[in-house]
Motif scaffolding. Structure first.
Motif, PDB file in Angstrom:
ATOM      1  N   SER A  32     107.829  50.333  40.686  1.00 11.59           N
ATOM      2  CA  SER A  32     107.457  50.461  39.174  1.00 11.59           C
ATOM      3  C   SER A  32     106.952  51.901  39.136  1.00 11.59           C
ATOM      4  CB  SER A  32     106.423  49.440  38.740  1.00 11.59           C
ATOM      5  OG  SER A  32     105.433  49.546  39.691  1.00 11.59           O
ATOM      6  N   GLN A  86     109.350  46.163  36.519  1.00 11.85           N
ATOM      7  CA  GLN A  86     108.221  46.942  36.420  1.00 11.85           C
ATOM      8  C   GLN A  86     106.999  46.103  37.306  1.00 11.85           C
ATOM      9  OE1 GLN A  86     108.381  47.781  32.227  1.00 11.85           O
ATOM     10  NE2 GLN A  86     108.623  50.095  32.910  1.00 11.85           N
ATOM     11  N   CYS A 117      97.531  37.355  41.053  1.00  8.59           N
ATOM     12  CA  CYS A 117      98.174  37.083  39.867  1.00  8.59           C
ATOM     13  C   CYS A 117      99.288  38.239  39.689  1.00  8.59           C
ATOM     14  CB  CYS A 117      97.156  37.630  38.767  1.00  8.59           C
ATOM     15  SG  CYS A 117      95.866  36.317  38.352  1.00  8.59           S
ATOM     16  N   THR A 150     102.222  36.973  41.923  1.00  8.01           N
ATOM     17  CA  THR A 150     102.859  35.870  41.515  1.00  8.01           C
ATOM     18  C   THR A 150     103.906  36.332  40.514  1.00  8.01           C
ATOM     19  OG1 THR A 150     100.886  34.541  41.466  1.00  8.01           O
ATOM     20  CG2 THR A 150     102.698  33.828  39.936  1.00  8.01           C
ATOM     21  N   SER A 151     103.522  37.388  39.724  1.00  8.45           N
ATOM     22  CA  SER A 151     104.220  37.918  38.591  1.00  8.45           C
ATOM     23  C   SER A 151     105.483  38.579  39.435  1.00  8.45           C
ATOM     24  CB  SER A 151     103.431  38.868  37.652  1.00  8.45           C
ATOM     25  OG  SER A 151     103.793  38.934  36.738  1.00  8.45           O
ATOM     26  N   ASP A 157     107.963  36.423  40.842  1.00 14.79           N
ATOM     27  CA  ASP A 157     108.658  35.644  39.902  1.00 14.79           C
ATOM     28  C   ASP A 157     109.842  36.766  39.455  1.00 14.79           C
ATOM     29  OD1 ASP A 157     108.993  33.713  37.985  1.00 14.79           O
ATOM     30  OD2 ASP A 157     108.488  35.196  36.498  1.00 14.79           O
ATOM     31  N   VAL A 173     106.953  31.918  44.532  1.00 15.01           N
ATOM     32  CA  VAL A 173     106.246  31.593  43.424  1.00 15.01           C
ATOM     33  C   VAL A 173     105.743  30.448  43.263  1.00 15.01           C
ATOM     34  CG1 VAL A 173     107.129  31.318  40.870  1.00 15.01           C
ATOM     35  CG2 VAL A 173     107.940  33.237  42.162  1.00 15.01           C
ATOM     36  N   ASP A 174     106.307  29.407  44.136  1.00 17.81           N
ATOM     37  CA  ASP A 174     105.596  28.177  44.335  1.00 17.81           C
ATOM     38  C   ASP A 174     104.468  28.213  45.046  1.00 17.81           C
ATOM     39  OD1 ASP A 174     107.838  27.012  42.919  1.00 17.81           O
ATOM     40  OD2 ASP A 174     108.751  26.361  44.563  1.00 17.81           O
ATOM     41  N   SER A 232     101.677  30.175  42.570  1.00 21.25           N
ATOM     42  CA  SER A 232     101.399  29.060  41.808  1.00 21.25           C
ATOM     43  C   SER A 232     100.552  28.028  42.141  1.00 21.25           C
ATOM     44  CB  SER A 232     102.693  28.603  41.113  1.00 21.25           C
ATOM     45  OG  SER A 232     103.561  29.637  40.636  1.00 21.25           O
ATOM     46  N   ARG A 233     100.551  27.535  43.283  1.00 22.92           N
ATOM     47  CA  ARG A 233      99.827  26.415  43.721  1.00 22.92           C
ATOM     48  C   ARG A 233      98.595  27.000  43.947  1.00 22.92           C
ATOM     49  NH1 ARG A 233     104.298  24.507  46.431  1.00 22.92           N
ATOM     50  NH2 ARG A 233     103.796  25.708  48.594  1.00 22.92           N
ATOM     51  N   LEU A 236      97.011  29.719  42.602  1.00 24.86           N
ATOM     52  CA  LEU A 236      96.493  30.070  41.049  1.00 24.86           C
ATOM     53  C   LEU A 236      96.308  28.339  40.462  1.00 24.86           C
ATOM     54  CD1 LEU A 236      98.820  32.512  39.940  1.00 24.86           C
ATOM     55  CD2 LEU A 236      96.399  32.988  40.301  1.00 24.86           C
ATOM     56  N   ALA A 237      96.740  27.536  40.690  1.00 28.55           N
ATOM     57  CA  ALA A 237      96.541  26.256  40.095  1.00 28.55           C
ATOM     58  C   ALA A 237      95.040  25.762  40.628  1.00 28.55           C
ATOM     59  CB  ALA A 237      97.725  25.186  40.361  1.00 28.55           C
TER      60      ALA A 237
END
Lengths: 366, 372
Positions: free
Chosen positions: A23, A62, A105, A108-109, A112, A120-121, A124-125, A127-128
């Motif tokens: 980016s 980006q 974060c 993850t982004s 993704d 991502v999984d 995400s886990r 973050l959950a």
């Protein structure tokens, strides 16, 4: 990547390295085998023949900064090695997501956007796990989210609908009082605004825009006025606040914040469906007590009469309830009605309507 | 702006901020990046990603998350497809009334209750707001009346799974009405719906719900052969049928299911005292017919056919008839750890054993027992 995709790759395309542009426009050289973990990069290489040189580097989304790309490549390198056991992979994954929330974060982004589903999984886990069991305020702090919902919107999802007509009648009385007070306050404000005229010159305003420290005098004085007014109001309300604190301690018996278990704490918050309706929060009661001072005597008398009438009806509706209350041997109930009890001690501070309201609240909470 | 008479300090501050931003001074607070096109604030993550994260937390947290900020609220309100409120031990009705209208895209709604809380007005709200609903669980909602089923019939026509087990107040007319509108139903649980599950209702289900694959009629003692037979004829795709405690049914029901439902995988006949050997031979015979039909079609798999059969307390059955069924369906097991042929309470059936219990590679007889 499927075998058919691999079959399409021409021998000259199978170079050990590919060029990736992040980016911030920096270009990195990465092992092709690792880079092709990402379906997005894989597609760019196979279908468009990109990444073979620095001039035709693959432009990454980006969301992928150099730092994030480095993390992602580390993850891919580890998981690319064939001989590792599931236990090793699991252990690595656990350590891998032990990073601060902000980076997690971003990761993850980035994962993704590169379509790296396993990563991502994983993130995400993680973050959950961070989100679970938190209040909205805590979630906002963790993720730096704006507090852009109104109080009504925040409470809206879990508002309890009160069906009891007695409670509704009482709510209506207090709503009426609050409305009248607001109207009175608004009229006062209009008068004040009409008197106030901005005396500042254009030069003063421009100097303010240019960032000079010297504030125009007019602003200062108005601020001081506001400060003085606030101080007076604070002094006036301090006794009421003390009463409110006492009520919290003595009637409720305990403070919500001192709950030991997480589950209990959650069940006490207003975000859960079975939390008690806000109608009876002590704050509302004492606010309404404060209102009485500013209402003209005739109106006050009328409202008091209404409330007394309502209280009489309430007592006729619930004679057994009252009897039970008075005869009960529980310490908390006895304290409420004894000569040195809380209610007698504080009753002089409130108008009759608040006293009645307090009685009703106590009866309902039992 | 400067020329205005009553210029407020807030306006000046705003103007000042704008000037600063135009001048190029960035705002680095809380990860905000003013570079055009770059999204670095967590509130700007894709909705799909946020929903994936929230799919991993419990439903309570999802509801709490909807009160975090506008972005999250909108993402949850328009992105949430599955919601369970079974954790709510009291006030579920109020919660449904206030929450459900906001979740426009709900496809699955689980409202199981330990003690009855839901009332008709909540189901009415669901029917009016959740037109995309496919799975609905209202089990143990004793307070619900026919009005709920009428509303669901009109509002949720895409229902594929409906669990109304224990809703004892529903009538068969209301259930028949629902069946006539919700024609996509594939799974229907009527366990304990004594009034609703009658032959009239089953005839309507057989007529309209032709895609039905699973039906639980446990302890619906008003169900008779007429209803089950109509059902078997109308729903050829039936795979799971539970008739436990349907004391009125006889062999005719089982024969209809055996001959008309080639995909039948599980059959519960617990306490169906009127079932005799005739029904068992019919099941065994159906396997042969289905296999012959399978070879014509080019299919024919040994794993097809019954995998679970419960004949507990069916005391009229003899070992030879049950053994015939067991031999016809290799997936039926009596051996420990793989119990799929359940015969508790049938003391005369102790000699029945599955193929693997006798010896590992028992020869498979094509058609050893003639059907009656």
């Amino acid at each position: 990547m499927s075998e058919t995709d691999l079959a399409v790759i021409k021998p000259e395309m199978m170079k050990p390295y590919v060029w990736l542009q992040t980016s911030d426009d920096s270009i990195q050289q990465v092992e092709q085998e690792i880079a092709m973990f990402s379906p997005l990069i894989c597609q760019e290489i196979i279908q468009k023949g990109m990444g073979s040189s620095k001039n035709c580097a693959i432009c990454l989304p980006q969301q992928v900064s150099p730092a994030m790309l480095s993390l992602i490549l580390d993850y891919c390198r580890f998981h690319q090695v064939p001989g590792r056991s599931n236990k090793e992979r699991k252990s690595y994954d656990e350590k891998f997501v032990r990073i601060d929330t902000e980076r997690l974060c971003e990761l993850t982004s980035a994962a993704d956007s590169l379509q790296l589903k396993p990563l991502v999984d994983l993130t995400s886990r993680a973050l959950a796990r961070i989100i679970e069991g938190k209040t909205p305020e805590e979630i906002r702090d963790i993720f730096h989210l704006p507090d852009d919902l109104t109080e009504e919107e925040k409470l809206e999802p879990l508002r309890n609908i009160t069906a009891d007509p007695r409670i509704r009648l009482l709510n209506r009385l207090y709503a009426k009082k609050r409305k009248e007070l607001k109207e009175r306050g608004r009229l006062k404000n209009v008068e004040v605004e009409e008197e106030h005229v901005d005396e500042r010159s254009v030069d003063d305003l421009l100097s303010f825009i240019n960032g000079n420290d010297g504030d125009p005098k007019g602003v200062k004085t108005s601020k001081n006025k506001k400060k003085n007014r606030r101080k007076k109001e604070q002094q006036k309300n301090s006794s009421l606040k003390e009463a409110s604190e006492m009520n919290k301690k003595e009637v409720n018996g305990h403070d919500i914040r001192h709950q030991s278990s997480e589950a209990e704490r959650i069940s006490e918050t207003s975000y859960l469906p079975y939390a008690e309706d806000d109608t009876f929060s002590p704050k509302v009661e004492f606010d309404d007590g404060d209102i009485d001072d500013e209402i003209d005597p005739a109106l006050k008398e009328k409202i008091d009469r209404e409330v007394e009438d309502f209280a009489r009806r309430l007592n006729s509706d619930w004679p057994e309830r009252m009897q039970e209350l008075l005869s009960s041997g529980q310490e908390r109930k006895t304290m409420l009605f004894t000569t040195d009890g809380f209610l007698r001690r504080q009753a002089c501070m409130f108008s009759p309507c608040v006293t009645v309201f307090f009685l009703i609240h106590h009866m309902l909470s039992n | 702006m400067v020329g205005k008479d009553n210029l407020r300090a807030e306006d000046l501050n705003l103007c000042f901020k704008k000037l600063m931003m135009v001048a190029g001074s960035g705002n680095s607070e809380k990860g905000v990046n003013l570079k055009v096109g770059v999204i670095t604030e967590w509130k700007d993550i894709p909705v799909e990603l946020l929903m994936q994260i929230l799919s991993l937390v419990d439903d309570q947290t999802v509801i709490i998350a909807s009160g975090v900020c506008r972005g999250w609220r909108d993402a949850i309100y328009f992105g949430l497809a599955r919601l369970s409120l079974s954790w709510c031990s009291k006030n579920m009705n109020n919660l449904v009334l206030s929450l459900v209208p906001k979740f426009a895209k709900l496809q699955t709604l689980i409202l199981r209750q330990d003690k009855p809380q839901l009332e008709d007005n909540a189901v009415e709200t669901i029917a009016k707001c959740c037109h995309e609903l496919q799975i609905l669980d209202l089990s143990k909602s004793f307070k619900l009346t026919d009005r709920s089923l009428y509303e669901l019939a009109l509002g949720c026509r895409d229902l594929t799974k409906l669990n109304i087990s224990g809703c004892s107040a529903f009538s068969d007319n209301a259930l028949a009405y629902l069946a006539s509108f919700c024609r996509k139903l594939k799974v229907l649980n009527l366990c304990g719906c004594v009034r609703a599950a009658s032959d009239t209702a089953l005839q309507a289900i057989g007529q309209y719900c032709n895609q039905l694959q699973s039906l639980n009629l446990g302890w619906c003692d008003n169900v008779g052969d007429v209803g089950v037979t109509t059902l078997a004829y109308g729903c050829p795709d039936l795979r799971i049928v539970d008739l436990c405690g349907c004391v009125r049914i006889t062999d005719d029901s089982v024969i209809a299911l055996a001959t008309r439902c080639p995909h039948l995988r599980s059959l519960g006949l617990y306490y169906c005292k009127n079932i005799t050997d005739r029904a068992m031979y019919s099941l065994a015979h159906s396997k042969v017919n289905n296999r012959m039909w399978g070879t014509v079609k080019g299919g024919g798999n040994d794993e097809d056919g019954l995998r679970t059969l419960n004949i507990s307390q069916c005391t009229a059955l003899t070992p030879s008839a049950v053994q015939a069924v067991c031999d016809s369906f290799p997936s039926l097991h009596t051996c420990s750890g793989r119990h799929s042929l359940i015969m508790s309470g049938c003391l005369n059936l102790t000699s029945v054993h599955c193929a693997c219990a006798v010896h590992a590679h028992r020869a498979f007889t094509t058609f050893p027992y003639p059907a009656h």
